[in-house]
Design an enzyme around this catalytic site. Structure first.
Site, PDB file in Angstrom:
ATOM      1  NE  ARG A 101      22.532 -63.640 -53.145  1.00 44.07           N
ATOM      2  CZ  ARG A 101      21.531 -64.272 -53.367  1.00 44.07           C
ATOM      3  NH1 ARG A 101      20.304 -63.828 -53.821  1.00 44.07           N
ATOM      4  NH2 ARG A 101      21.638 -65.625 -53.593  1.00 44.07           N
ATOM      5  CG  ASN A 138      30.091 -65.981 -56.225  1.00 46.96           C
ATOM      6  OD1 ASN A 138      30.608 -66.489 -55.318  1.00 46.96           O
ATOM      7  ND2 ASN A 138      28.888 -65.970 -56.509  1.00 46.96           N
ATOM      8  CD  GLU A 162      26.961 -69.912 -51.678  1.00 45.46           C
ATOM      9  OE1 GLU A 162      27.378 -69.057 -52.185  1.00 45.46           O
ATOM     10  OE2 GLU A 162      26.161 -70.046 -50.840  1.00 45.46           O
ATOM     11  NE  ARG A 212      33.574 -64.417 -48.190  1.00 46.00           N
ATOM     12  CZ  ARG A 212      32.391 -64.694 -48.713  1.00 46.00           C
ATOM     13  NH1 ARG A 212      32.192 -65.662 -49.613  1.00 46.00           N
ATOM     14  NH2 ARG A 212      31.313 -64.296 -48.179  1.00 46.00           N
ATOM     15  CE  LYS A 262      28.938 -65.191 -45.944  1.00 42.33           C
ATOM     16  NZ  LYS A 262      27.837 -65.765 -46.892  1.00 42.33           N
ATOM     17  CG  ASP A 287      24.415 -66.762 -46.256  1.00 43.53           C
ATOM     18  OD1 ASP A 287      25.236 -65.937 -46.084  1.00 43.53           O
ATOM     19  OD2 ASP A 287      24.092 -66.937 -47.329  1.00 43.53           O
ATOM     20  CD  GLU A 310      32.382 -61.955 -45.591  1.00 44.85           C
ATOM     21  OE1 GLU A 310      32.894 -63.234 -45.408  1.00 44.85           O
ATOM     22  OE2 GLU A 310      31.474 -61.913 -46.547  1.00 44.85           O
ATOM     23  CD  GLU A 353      22.071 -63.124 -49.881  1.00 41.43           C
ATOM     24  OE1 GLU A 353      23.173 -62.751 -49.437  1.00 41.43           O
ATOM     25  OE2 GLU A 353      21.702 -64.197 -50.084  1.00 41.43           O
ATOM     26  CD1 TRP A 405      22.008 -74.259 -50.827  1.00 45.51           C
ATOM     27  CD2 TRP A 405      21.755 -75.027 -52.797  1.00 45.51           C
ATOM     28  NE1 TRP A 405      23.028 -74.017 -51.149  1.00 45.51           N
ATOM     29  CE2 TRP A 405      23.120 -74.359 -52.707  1.00 45.51           C
ATOM     30  CE3 TRP A 405      21.396 -75.295 -53.980  1.00 45.51           C
ATOM     31  CZ2 TRP A 405      24.158 -74.386 -53.426  1.00 45.51           C
ATOM     32  CZ3 TRP A 405      22.526 -75.329 -55.000  1.00 45.51           C
ATOM     33  CH2 TRP A 405      23.737 -74.713 -54.851  1.00 45.51           C
TER      34      TRP A 405
HETATM   35  C1  GCV Z   1      28.731 -64.571 -52.936  1.00 47.60           C
HETATM   36  C2  GCV Z   1      25.111 -66.065 -49.749  1.00 47.60           C
HETATM   37  C3  GCV Z   1      24.599 -65.449 -50.894  1.00 47.60           C
HETATM   38  C4  GCV Z   1      25.499 -65.836 -52.017  1.00 47.60           C
HETATM   39  C5  GCV Z   1      26.847 -65.310 -51.777  1.00 47.60           C
HETATM   40  C6  GCV Z   1      27.205 -66.018 -50.461  1.00 47.60           C
HETATM   41  C7  GCV Z   1      28.577 -65.785 -49.924  1.00 47.60           C
HETATM   42  O1  GCV Z   1      25.050 -67.618 -49.694  1.00 47.60           O
HETATM   43  O2  GCV Z   1      23.248 -66.005 -51.228  1.00 47.60           O
HETATM   44  O3  GCV Z   1      25.017 -64.992 -53.115  1.00 47.60           O
HETATM   45  O4  GCV Z   1      27.887 -65.360 -52.609  1.00 47.60           O
HETATM   46  O5  GCV Z   1      26.544 -65.969 -49.385  1.00 47.60           O
HETATM   47  O6  GCV Z   1      29.075 -65.203 -49.020  1.00 47.60           O
HETATM   48  O7  GCV Z   1      29.648 -66.268 -50.745  1.00 47.60           O
END
Ligand code: GCV
Length: 698
Positions: free
Chosen positions: A177, A219, A300, A332, A368, A373, A395, A401, A541
């Site tokens: 991102r 990730n 995810e 998280r 978040k 998201d 967060e 994004e 999704w």
């Molecule tokens: C790091 C969203 C983004 C993902 C990201 C995720 C997260 O879904 O599209 O790329 O992955 O947030 O915050 O973990």
């Protein structure tokens, strides 16, 4: 003839100004690398005042002057020299700026005072050397904005201890991102070579009060937990220490298996616990002020404790015990699962609220801003205010994004303020909930010369730091500070650019996801519109999951007759969103599925209001482009042209968003456009067929 020092300096400044005037415009072009730290030479009265003060910088004798206060000292000299337009006088006979710094660890001692002890002496005093550094930056900021040195009276302390950036950077240089080039970390060349840009990064962060940085993506690669990476991490941490910035890494939960040679990563397995302890000890041996771990678990596809039928608390506590009092584990709360068929907006709350009180004291839950998201607009996350026995951290996503990425001008302070100022119940606001802990922003930084993919994206980095320092600052004040330091202090510039920035957030909401819609971006890259996408295996999704548009109406029923996500908010909060007729239109379709002819508070039917909002968004972007065009005299040619180009792209793409969305909604509701409305430029099939294989994120 003997000339006084002041006269020499003034003649020198005059000479520099004349040379600058004689140079062609292109020579003044700027590439944005200096961010808001340009310290552009003062002019007029402000310059005369500083000249008259004739500053020199010194430490008070008998106080701490460690590496951080050393940075403060150097920064003051650098900033003053630049503001004056010539070196500081060497005589030491002028006015003095005295640093009085005690020692305290980075999360403490950050409060500072900057005040005039006399007409010839300014004091920066702080309980810790990091406070002196923040005081130095605050003084330079005030001077940059035209303040009178002798009238300065600042008394500040940060609202929260952790003010962090999360880099989503991979060891191979890819930034997840990321829309501003490659990673700024060259792990291949480290530890042998440290890119000086990493020092500039620390300096920029310190200037806005950031005191912690996570260097790798959530990730996570397990490489960061190997022996090979320890000297690399140490080199970076050593470079950042003089700026009061602690280094953190994201820990991959399966690392004991991935790189530790163990058959399991079960957090309750003693061998796994011993592995985490040994790894953590090795990190602390090299980096005594290592901040700790960030973890994305069971989200995810990332590994986590649930792979071993353990709870998030059991997973987090295993790492937290390895870290002990030396640092923190930031866990998280961004979880949603393929198996869970409940509304995605409810899943994190359902997962974590039962764990309230079960996390160790050094675990922080990072939540978040909204329950889905990082959308252009979401209501605040219901976890804020719902876990009184857990340390919660905010967060936000600085990298945009879902908000047009590099090319759309969107100033994010109003988005974050909306959440920080939201009341979570009778007891207080989100800002109050997180005050004992902190804020983390997903960074928008990369290898581009302008750092952030666009000049105006720098404002979001700046605003994030400033809000973490003080969430009570207004979006306008932050925009004004940033624009004055980054472009021009001219009031004629600021009175136009600040409102343009403020309105940019509502504009993007209007042309992408008006009236409480969310997540209408095409799957994968999340750049352009994709409201028709409905065929992906995981329902959440698909953009269609977030609009639920049908012949009868549009929006997600999150009241008691629907998913009842509303019940996750305190009753006093939920009450404002229960009745669609009384719900603020900003959240209407977030909480309600309403018929297309639903009468909105404007008096217009919903369909007409929706169309009006898309049109308003497009019109506002056009207005932003016109405003920017009128500001050409105040901005150097390079940054002016870059921004003008991007606004042109944004104008076209706001239309694309509007036209594609309206074409799709019409295919669902079969309604004509309100009289006088411009029809979409192309057919729905045209918009559906657009493909962007090269878009970042694909
Ligand atoms: C790091 C969203 C983004 C993902 C990201 C995720 C997260 O879904 O599209 O790329 O992955 O947030 O915050 O973990």
């Amino acid at each position: 003839m003997i000339m006084g020092r002041g006269l020499v300096n003034r003649l020198l400044a005059l000479f520099v100004a004349l040379v600058a005037l004689a140079l062609p415009c292109a020579a003044q072009a700027e590439d944005g690398y200096q961010l808001w730290l340009r310290y552009a030479p003062l002019q007029g009265e402000a310059l005369a005042r500083l000249e008259a003060f004739d500053p020199h910088v010194q430490f008070a004798s008998d106080v701490n002057n460690d590496v951080i206060s050393g940075t403060a000292f150097q920064e003051l000299r650098r900033g003053l020299k630049s503001l004056l337009g010539h070196p500081l006088s060497k005589s030491g006979n002028g006015g003095s700026i005295v640093l009085v710094c005690a020692y305290a660890p980075p999360e403490e001692g950050a409060q500072f005072k900057v005040f005039a002890r006399s007409a010839r002496q300014i004091e920066i005093s702080a309980a810790g050397s990091n406070g002196c550094l923040y005081g130095a930056f605050a003084l330079l900021r005030a001077l940059s904005l035209g303040a009178d040195l002798t009238k300065i009276d600042l008394d500040e302390h940060p609202a929260m201890p952790l003010r962090m950036l999360d880099n989503w950077d991979d060891p191979n240089g890819y930034v997840l991102r990321g829309y501003s080039g490659r990673s700024i970390y060259d792990w291949w060349k480290l530890p042998g070579h440290l890119d000086p840009r990493l020092i500039d990064y620390a300096r920029a962060n310190a200037s806005i009060g950031i005191n912690g940085v996570v260097v790798n993506s959530v990730n996570a690669s397990p490489l960061f937990l190997t022996d090979r990476y320890i000297p690399k991490l140490k080199r970076v941490a050593d470079a950042w220490r003089p700026y009061g910035i602690r280094l953190y890494i994201t820990a991959r939960f399966s690392a004991p298996k991935d790189v530790g040679g163990l058959p399991t990563a079960d957090p309750l397995d003693p061998a796994v616990q011993a592995w985490w302890k040994a790894r953590t000890d090795a990190l602390y041996a090299a980096i005594p002020d290592f901040g700790g771990f960030l973890v994305k678990a069971n989200s995810e596809g990332e590994p986590g404790p649930q792979d071993y039928h353990r709870t998030h608390a059991e997973g987090a506590n295993t790492l937290a015990r390895a870290v002990g009092k030396r640092g923190v584990v930031i866990w998280r709360a961004f979880v949603y699962s393929a198996e869970d068929k409940t509304d995605r907006a409810k899943q994190a709350y359902n997962e974590f609220v039962p764990l309230d009180g079960k996390f160790d004291a050094n675990v922080i839950l990072q939540v978040k801003n909204g329950p889905i998201d990082f959308q252009p607009r979401e209501p605040f996350h219901p976890l804020f205010g719902a876990m009184p026995h857990t340390r919660l951290m905010f967060e936000g996503q600085i990298t945009k994004e879902y908000l047009g990425q590099a090319t759309h001008l969107v100033y994010l302070a109003p988005l974050w303020k909306e959440v920080l100022d939201a009341r979570t119940g009778p007891d207080g606001t989100v800002a109050q909930v997180i005050a004992p802990t902190g804020m983390a922003g997903v960074a928008n930084t990369g290898s581009d010369r302008d750092w952030s993919g666009s000049h105006f994206n720098q404002a979001n980095w700046y605003a994030f730091g400033r809000l973490a320092w003080d969430p009570n600052l207004s979006s306008e004040q932050i925009a004004r500070e940033w624009a004055a330091q980054t472009f021009s202090r001219d009031p004629a510039f600021l009175t136009k650019v600040v409102p343009m920035m403020i309105e940019s957030r509502q504009a993007v909401v209007d042309y992408m996801t008006p009236l409480g819609l969310a997540h209408q971006m095409a799957t994968g890259h999340h750049y352009g519109p994709g409201p028709w996408i409905c065929d992906l295996a995981r329902p959440e999704w698909n953009p269609c999951y977030y609009a639920r548009a049908d012949k009868a109406g549009i929006g997600v029923d999150r009241t008691a007759s629907g998913s009842n996500a509303l019940a996750q908010y305190a009753p006093s909060v939920a009450a404002q969103w229960t009745d669609p007729k009384a719900t603020d239109e900003a959240y209407l379709l977030w909480f309600h599925h309403v018929p297309w002819d639903f009468r909105t508070q404007s008096g217009r039917p919903l369909w007409d209001q929706l169309v009006q909002r898309y049109d308003r968004g497009v019109a506002n972007v056009d207005a932003m482009a016109r405003t920017w065009a009128s500001l050409q005299p105040y901005v150097d040619p390079e940054r002016f042209a870059d921004t003008a180009d991007y606004l042109r792209i944004q104008s076209q793409e706001a239309r694309w968003w509007r036209d594609a969305s309206l074409a799709y909604w019409q295919s669902v509701n079969g309604l004509p456009l309100p009289a006088g409305t411009r029809p979409p430029e192309h057919s729905l099939d045209y918009y559906k067929a657009l493909a962007f294989p090269e878009a970042p994120g694909n």
